[in-house]
Design a protein around this motif. Structure first.
Motif, PDB file in Angstrom:
ATOM      1  N   ASP A  87      45.369 -24.144   3.689  1.00 11.09           N
ATOM      2  CA  ASP A  87      46.778 -24.509   3.512  1.00 11.09           C
ATOM      3  C   ASP A  87      47.666 -23.733   4.478  1.00 11.09           C
ATOM      4  OD1 ASP A  87      46.037 -26.247   1.481  1.00 11.09           O
ATOM      5  OD2 ASP A  87      46.650 -24.900  -0.153  1.00 11.09           O
ATOM      6  N   LEU A  88      47.396 -22.426   4.608  1.00  9.69           N
ATOM      7  CA  LEU A  88      48.180 -21.607   5.533  1.00  9.69           C
ATOM      8  C   LEU A  88      47.981 -22.052   6.983  1.00  9.69           C
ATOM      9  CD1 LEU A  88      47.692 -18.035   4.006  1.00  9.69           C
ATOM     10  CD2 LEU A  88      49.821 -19.354   4.104  1.00  9.69           C
ATOM     11  N   GLU A  89      46.749 -22.365   7.344  1.00 10.81           N
ATOM     12  CA  GLU A  89      46.476 -22.823   8.708  1.00 10.81           C
ATOM     13  C   GLU A  89      47.188 -24.144   8.979  1.00 10.81           C
ATOM     14  OE1 GLU A  89      42.203 -22.880   8.907  1.00 10.81           O
ATOM     15  OE2 GLU A  89      42.073 -20.752   9.394  1.00 10.81           O
ATOM     16  N   ARG A  90      47.160 -25.042   7.984  1.00 13.47           N
ATOM     17  CA  ARG A  90      47.832 -26.332   8.145  1.00 13.47           C
ATOM     18  C   ARG A  90      49.349 -26.128   8.262  1.00 13.47           C
ATOM     19  NH1 ARG A  90      45.895 -28.472   4.110  1.00 13.47           N
ATOM     20  NH2 ARG A  90      47.588 -28.306   2.626  1.00 13.47           N
ATOM     21  N   ALA A  91      49.912 -25.264   7.392  1.00 14.93           N
ATOM     22  CA  ALA A  91      51.349 -24.984   7.452  1.00 14.93           C
ATOM     23  C   ALA A  91      51.719 -24.343   8.786  1.00 14.93           C
ATOM     24  CB  ALA A  91      51.755 -24.078   6.295  1.00 14.93           C
ATOM     25  N   HIS A  92      50.858 -23.443   9.270  1.00 12.76           N
ATOM     26  CA  HIS A  92      51.102 -22.793  10.566  1.00 12.76           C
ATOM     27  C   HIS A  92      51.073 -23.827  11.688  1.00 12.76           C
ATOM     28  CE1 HIS A  92      49.871 -20.566  14.219  1.00 12.76           C
ATOM     29  NE2 HIS A  92      50.798 -19.720  13.783  1.00 12.76           N
ATOM     30  N   ALA A  93      50.073 -24.702  11.649  1.00 12.68           N
ATOM     31  CA  ALA A  93      49.966 -25.735  12.687  1.00 12.68           C
ATOM     32  C   ALA A  93      51.186 -26.656  12.651  1.00 12.68           C
ATOM     33  CB  ALA A  93      48.684 -26.537  12.490  1.00 12.68           C
ATOM     34  N   GLU A  94      51.642 -27.003  11.449  1.00 13.52           N
ATOM     35  CA  GLU A  94      52.827 -27.855  11.332  1.00 13.52           C
ATOM     36  C   GLU A  94      54.068 -27.132  11.868  1.00 13.52           C
ATOM     37  OE1 GLU A  94      52.979 -28.897   7.197  1.00 13.52           O
ATOM     38  OE2 GLU A  94      51.335 -30.341   7.362  1.00 13.52           O
ATOM     39  N   ALA A  95      54.181 -25.828  11.542  1.00 10.64           N
ATOM     40  CA  ALA A  95      55.324 -25.046  12.019  1.00 10.64           C
ATOM     41  C   ALA A  95      55.300 -24.932  13.537  1.00 10.64           C
ATOM     42  CB  ALA A  95      55.324 -23.653  11.374  1.00 10.64           C
ATOM     43  N   VAL A  96      54.111 -24.686  14.097  1.00 14.60           N
ATOM     44  CA  VAL A  96      53.981 -24.606  15.553  1.00 14.60           C
ATOM     45  C   VAL A  96      54.336 -25.954  16.185  1.00 14.60           C
ATOM     46  CG1 VAL A  96      52.305 -24.368  17.434  1.00 14.60           C
ATOM     47  CG2 VAL A  96      52.333 -22.696  15.575  1.00 14.60           C
ATOM     48  N   GLU A  97      53.838 -27.035  15.591  1.00 16.79           N
ATOM     49  CA  GLU A  97      54.131 -28.384  16.107  1.00 16.79           C
ATOM     50  C   GLU A  97      55.638 -28.651  16.062  1.00 16.79           C
ATOM     51  OE1 GLU A  97      53.438 -31.985  17.827  1.00 16.79           O
ATOM     52  OE2 GLU A  97      51.924 -30.461  17.430  1.00 16.79           O
ATOM     53  N   CYS A  98      56.261 -28.283  14.951  1.00 16.15           N
ATOM     54  CA  CYS A  98      57.710 -28.475  14.811  1.00 16.15           C
ATOM     55  C   CYS A  98      58.467 -27.640  15.848  1.00 16.15           C
ATOM     56  CB  CYS A  98      58.139 -28.111  13.389  1.00 16.15           C
ATOM     57  SG  CYS A  98      59.888 -28.360  13.068  1.00 16.15           S
ATOM     58  N   LEU A  99      58.038 -26.397  15.991  1.00 19.92           N
ATOM     59  CA  LEU A  99      58.677 -25.509  16.966  1.00 19.92           C
ATOM     60  C   LEU A  99      58.508 -26.050  18.385  1.00 19.92           C
ATOM     61  CD1 LEU A  99      60.215 -22.822  17.033  1.00 19.92           C
ATOM     62  CD2 LEU A  99      58.033 -21.690  17.415  1.00 19.92           C
ATOM     63  N   LEU A 100      57.303 -26.504  18.699  1.00 18.66           N
ATOM     64  CA  LEU A 100      57.065 -27.080  20.031  1.00 18.66           C
ATOM     65  C   LEU A 100      57.936 -28.308  20.255  1.00 18.66           C
ATOM     66  CD1 LEU A 100      53.181 -26.799  20.401  1.00 18.66           C
ATOM     67  CD2 LEU A 100      54.918 -25.580  21.712  1.00 18.66           C
TER      68      LEU A 100
END
Length: 131
Positions: free
Chosen positions: A83-96
């Motif tokens: 869940d944390l990895e998915r949330a991190h990936a989503e946050a990185v994607e959003c930031l990008l």
């Protein structure tokens, strides 16, 4: 005299028989005592073995419960990590995506600024050229 010897031999034989019967009786008593002791020891061993078996089964149940709890905890941790990895990936994607949008906006503004500057400069040059 033969009769006396025979009486003596019979008396001796009777005494020996009584002695043997007494010894046999004592051996029977000793044998019964040994059998009772053995039975008592077997009962004690059996009781100890049953106690040990109960303790072993209890320890096995505790071990299995702990193992199950640890497996559940591990599964929960793996899920949390995913869940944390998915949330991190989503946050990185959003930031990008945000940074990409900012960059595109900055490039467009720069291009607009350059066009505007180019047009102004072109107009100045045309005015100078005409004058």
């Amino acid at each position: 005299q033969n009769l006396s010897n025979a009486d003596e031999a019979l008396s001796q034989s009777t005494r020996e028989k009584a002695d043997l019967e007494e010894r046999l009786s004592q051996y029977d008593i000793k044998l019964k005592n040994m059998e009772n002791t053995l039975a008592s020891e077997q009962e004690a061993w059996s009781h100890d073995l049953q106690k040990f078996e109960v303790e072993r089964k209890k320890a096995e149940v505790e071990y299995l419960q702990k193992e199950s709890a640890l497996e559940t905890q591990l599964a929960d941790l793996k899920k949390s990590m995913a869940d944390l990895e998915r949330a991190h990936a989503e946050a990185v994607e959003c930031l990008l995506h945000q940074e990409s949008d900012k960059l595109e906006k900055a490039v467009k503004e720069s291009e607009d600024q350059l066009r505007s500057s180019y047009k102004e400069e072109k107009c100045r040059l045309e005015e100078r050229h005409q004058t």
